[in-house]
Enzyme design. Sequence first.
Site, PDB file in Angstrom:
ATOM      1  N   HIS A   9     -19.593 -53.129  94.099  1.00  0.00           N
ATOM      2  CA  HIS A   9     -18.770 -53.731  94.360  1.00  0.00           C
ATOM      3  C   HIS A   9     -18.270 -54.849  93.371  1.00  0.00           C
ATOM      4  CE1 HIS A   9     -14.791 -55.035  96.730  1.00  0.00           C
ATOM      5  NE2 HIS A   9     -14.752 -53.864  97.215  1.00  0.00           N
TER       6      HIS A   9
ATOM      7  N   ASP B 166     -17.298 -46.425 100.306  1.00  0.00           N
ATOM      8  CA  ASP B 166     -16.508 -45.047 100.005  1.00  0.00           C
ATOM      9  C   ASP B 166     -18.664 -44.239  99.542  1.00  0.00           C
ATOM     10  OD1 ASP B 166     -14.408 -45.312 100.325  1.00  0.00           O
ATOM     11  OD2 ASP B 166     -13.843 -46.020  98.256  1.00  0.00           O
TER      12      ASP B 166
HETATM   13  N1  ACO Z   1     -24.671 -47.822  88.945  1.00  0.00           N
HETATM   14  C1  ACO Z   1     -25.344 -48.022  88.090  1.00  0.00           C
HETATM   15  N2  ACO Z   1     -25.062 -49.093  87.560  1.00  0.00           N
HETATM   16  C2  ACO Z   1     -24.194 -50.252  88.461  1.00  0.00           C
HETATM   17  C3  ACO Z   1     -23.402 -49.917  88.789  1.00  0.00           C
HETATM   18  C4  ACO Z   1     -23.769 -47.740  89.940  1.00  0.00           C
HETATM   19  N3  ACO Z   1     -22.795 -47.908  90.745  1.00  0.00           N
HETATM   20  N4  ACO Z   1     -22.110 -50.953  89.044  1.00  0.00           N
HETATM   21  C5  ACO Z   1     -22.584 -51.734  89.505  1.00  0.00           C
HETATM   22  N5  ACO Z   1     -23.779 -51.211  88.236  1.00  0.00           N
HETATM   23  C6  ACO Z   1     -24.429 -52.126  86.831  1.00  0.00           C
HETATM   24  C7  ACO Z   1     -23.219 -52.775  85.688  1.00  0.00           C
HETATM   25  O1  ACO Z   1     -24.043 -51.405  84.596  1.00  0.00           O
HETATM   26  C8  ACO Z   1     -23.813 -53.283  85.296  1.00  0.00           C
HETATM   27  O2  ACO Z   1     -25.096 -53.687  85.157  1.00  0.00           O
HETATM   28  P1  ACO Z   1     -25.876 -54.576  83.337  1.00  0.00           P
HETATM   29  O3  ACO Z   1     -25.197 -56.686  84.024  1.00  0.00           O
HETATM   30  O4  ACO Z   1     -27.060 -54.396  83.313  1.00  0.00           O
HETATM   31  O5  ACO Z   1     -24.485 -54.351  82.182  1.00  0.00           O
HETATM   32  C9  ACO Z   1     -23.970 -54.596  86.632  1.00  0.00           C
HETATM   33  O6  ACO Z   1     -24.319 -53.688  87.383  1.00  0.00           O
HETATM   34  C10 ACO Z   1     -22.631 -54.759  87.056  1.00  0.00           C
HETATM   35  O7  ACO Z   1     -21.551 -54.293  87.047  1.00  0.00           O
HETATM   36  P2  ACO Z   1     -20.018 -54.327  86.547  1.00  0.00           P
HETATM   37  O8  ACO Z   1     -19.223 -52.983  85.793  1.00  0.00           O
HETATM   38  O9  ACO Z   1     -20.050 -55.328  86.176  1.00  0.00           O
HETATM   39  O10 ACO Z   1     -19.316 -54.649  87.816  1.00  0.00           O
HETATM   40  P3  ACO Z   1     -17.440 -54.965  88.522  1.00  0.00           P
HETATM   41  O11 ACO Z   1     -17.722 -55.440  89.608  1.00  0.00           O
HETATM   42  O12 ACO Z   1     -16.829 -55.121  86.901  1.00  0.00           O
HETATM   43  O13 ACO Z   1     -17.707 -53.270  88.777  1.00  0.00           O
HETATM   44  C11 ACO Z   1     -17.671 -51.674  90.529  1.00  0.00           C
HETATM   45  C12 ACO Z   1     -17.335 -52.585  90.209  1.00  0.00           C
HETATM   46  C13 ACO Z   1     -16.620 -51.480  89.157  1.00  0.00           C
HETATM   47  C14 ACO Z   1     -17.662 -50.907  91.303  1.00  0.00           C
HETATM   48  C15 ACO Z   1     -19.057 -51.292  90.039  1.00  0.00           C
HETATM   49  O14 ACO Z   1     -19.758 -51.543  91.052  1.00  0.00           O
HETATM   50  C16 ACO Z   1     -18.973 -49.770  89.952  1.00  0.00           C
HETATM   51  O15 ACO Z   1     -18.508 -48.909  89.047  1.00  0.00           O
HETATM   52  N6  ACO Z   1     -19.397 -48.931  90.972  1.00  0.00           N
HETATM   53  C17 ACO Z   1     -19.213 -47.456  91.065  1.00  0.00           C
HETATM   54  C18 ACO Z   1     -18.071 -46.696  91.458  1.00  0.00           C
HETATM   55  C19 ACO Z   1     -17.654 -47.068  93.117  1.00  0.00           C
HETATM   56  O16 ACO Z   1     -18.120 -46.815  93.983  1.00  0.00           O
HETATM   57  N7  ACO Z   1     -16.120 -47.529  93.174  1.00  0.00           N
HETATM   58  C20 ACO Z   1     -15.874 -48.002  94.787  1.00  0.00           C
HETATM   59  C21 ACO Z   1     -15.281 -49.870  94.451  1.00  0.00           C
HETATM   60  S1  ACO Z   1     -14.993 -49.153  96.768  1.00  0.00           S
HETATM   61  C22 ACO Z   1     -13.628 -49.414  96.683  1.00  0.00           C
HETATM   62  O17 ACO Z   1     -12.986 -49.695  95.495  1.00  0.00           O
HETATM   63  C23 ACO Z   1     -12.804 -48.889  97.727  1.00  0.00           C
END
Ligand code: ACO
Length: 427
Positions: A307, A364
Site C-alpha cells: 500500500h 482488498d
Molecule cells: N508484490 C511484490 N512486490 C511488491 C508489491 C507486491 N504486491 N508491492 C510493492 N512491491 C515492491 C516493489 O516492487 C518495490 O520493490 P523495490 O523497492 O525492490 O523496487 C517496493 O515493493 C515498493 O513498491 P512500490 O510499487 O514503489 O510502492 P507504491 O507505493 O508505488 O505502490 C501499490 C503501492 C501500487 C499498492 C503496490 O504495493 C502494488 O502494486 N500492490 C499490488 C496491487 C494492490 O493490491 N493494489 C491495491 C492497493 S489498496 C487500494 O487501492 C484499495
Amino acid sequence: MSNKAILEVNGQKHEFPTITGSENEVAIDISSLRTATSGVTTIDPGFKNTGSCVSEITFLDGEKGILRYRGYSIEELAEKADFLEVAFLLIFGELPSKEELDKFHADIKSESIVDDDIRKIIDAFPKSAHPMGVLSSLTSALTAFNPSSVNVDSQEDMYKSVVRILGKFPVLVAWAMRKKQGLPLDYGDNSLGYVENVLKMMFKQPNEEYVQNEILVNALNKLLILHADHEQNCSTSTVRIVGSSHAGLFASISAGISALWGPLHGGANQAVLEMLEAIKADGGDTKKYMSKAKDKSDPFRLMGFGHRVYKNFDPRAKIIKVTADEVLNDLGVEDPILDIAKGLEKEALTDAYFVDRKLYPNVDFYSGIIYRAMGIPVEMFTVMFALGRLPGWIGQWREMRLRKEPIGRPRQIYTGSTHRPFKSVAK
Ligand code: ACO
C-alpha cells in the site's frame, strides 16, 4: 518544532511557513515558491511527498495502522454503525441524530428513480462490457438527465446533487450487474434500509419472492463502511481535481470510478481473486507464486499486498479477515481459496522481501472472498468498492467546493527537444 523551513536555491535562502495538522503532521507550505524563486518548481512523481489539500475528513497513520473518519475509529464504525450514518458523517462532518438520518434517507429515497431512457443506454452495451465501464458511463450520463445538478452555487443545490447521486447510484450498480446476467432491470423496495435495498435490487429473481439474509446485510454494511473513504487516494484525488474545474458532481464521480477501476487501486479485489484462482488451478503451490512476486524480471505482483501509505497492517484488512471467516462460516461455505489466501499471508509476513519492504495485506486481500461467498460475480467486486467509496468521494468533493479551492493544475519539468525549425516533408 520550528514553524518555518529554509530552502537554499541558487545560493539564495528562502523561508517557507510550515503548517501542522490536528494529529501533528507537519507540511512545508510552498505555495509561494515559484514567486519567491522566479519560477523554480518541485517535482514529486506519484505525489509521494505532496499534500494536495488540507482536509478534515479522514485521518490515517500508515506507520501505526490507524484509520479514522472525522475522528471516529474505523474499528468502532465497522462494528456499530450503519452505512448511511457513516455516509452522513463523511459528507456533513457529524454523526446524524435520528431525525437527521431519517430525513437524509427519505431525501435519498425520493431521488432513487432514474430516467427510464437510461435503460436504452444499458441496452446498447454488449453483455461482455465490464460493469465498471458501464457504471462510469451511466454515472456520467446522469448529468445529461439532471443538468441542474452541475451549477451548485448554494448549499441547497449541493445537497440536492448529493442525495440524487446517493439515490440513483445503487440502481445503476444493480442494473450493471443484472445487465450482465440477463436479468430484468427493476427497482428495489423503498421501505427497506439503504443496504438491504441494494441487495434486493441486485439479487431479486423475477419469479421468486425475495428473502432478506441478515448475514449478507451485515457483511455488506461492514464492507461498504470499510471502503467509504481513504483520504487523498488515486480515485479521490481524481474526483477532487475534476471537480475543481467545476464540472458537476456526477462527472467528477464518473472520473473517480475510472480511476478506481485500475488493478493497482480498486481493481485489486478482482485481481486478487483471479490470482488466488490461478494459484489453485496450478496446484495451490503458494511458494512458487511468492518467488514470482519477488523476481524482478517477472511482472507478477502479489495482488492485495502493499500500500502506498500503510507500512504496517492495513486496519481494514484485519477487520475483513475476521469478517471473511464469519461470513463463510455463517453461510456454510467452504472455499479453498480462503486457505490459499491465509497460506500466502502467513508466508509473506515472515518473508524477508515482504518484511523489508513493509508489504502487508491491504483491504482488498480478503474482500473478494466475502463478495464471492455472497454470490457477487468477480467483475462486480470493484463496482461494490465504488458503491462503498461514494460517500467519501462526495464528502471530499463537497469539502473542495465549500473551501473554494483553485482549479487543480500541476506543473512539470519539460525534458523534450528545445526549439528547432520545421522541416517540410519534401526535404
Ligand atoms: N508484490 C511484490 N512486490 C511488491 C508489491 C507486491 N504486491 N508491492 C510493492 N512491491 C515492491 C516493489 O516492487 C518495490 O520493490 P523495490 O523497492 O525492490 O523496487 C517496493 O515493493 C515498493 O513498491 P512500490 O510499487 O514503489 O510502492 P507504491 O507505493 O508505488 O505502490 C501499490 C503501492 C501500487 C499498492 C503496490 O504495493 C502494488 O502494486 N500492490 C499490488 C496491487 C494492490 O493490491 N493494489 C491495491 C492497493 S489498496 C487500494 O487501492 C484499495
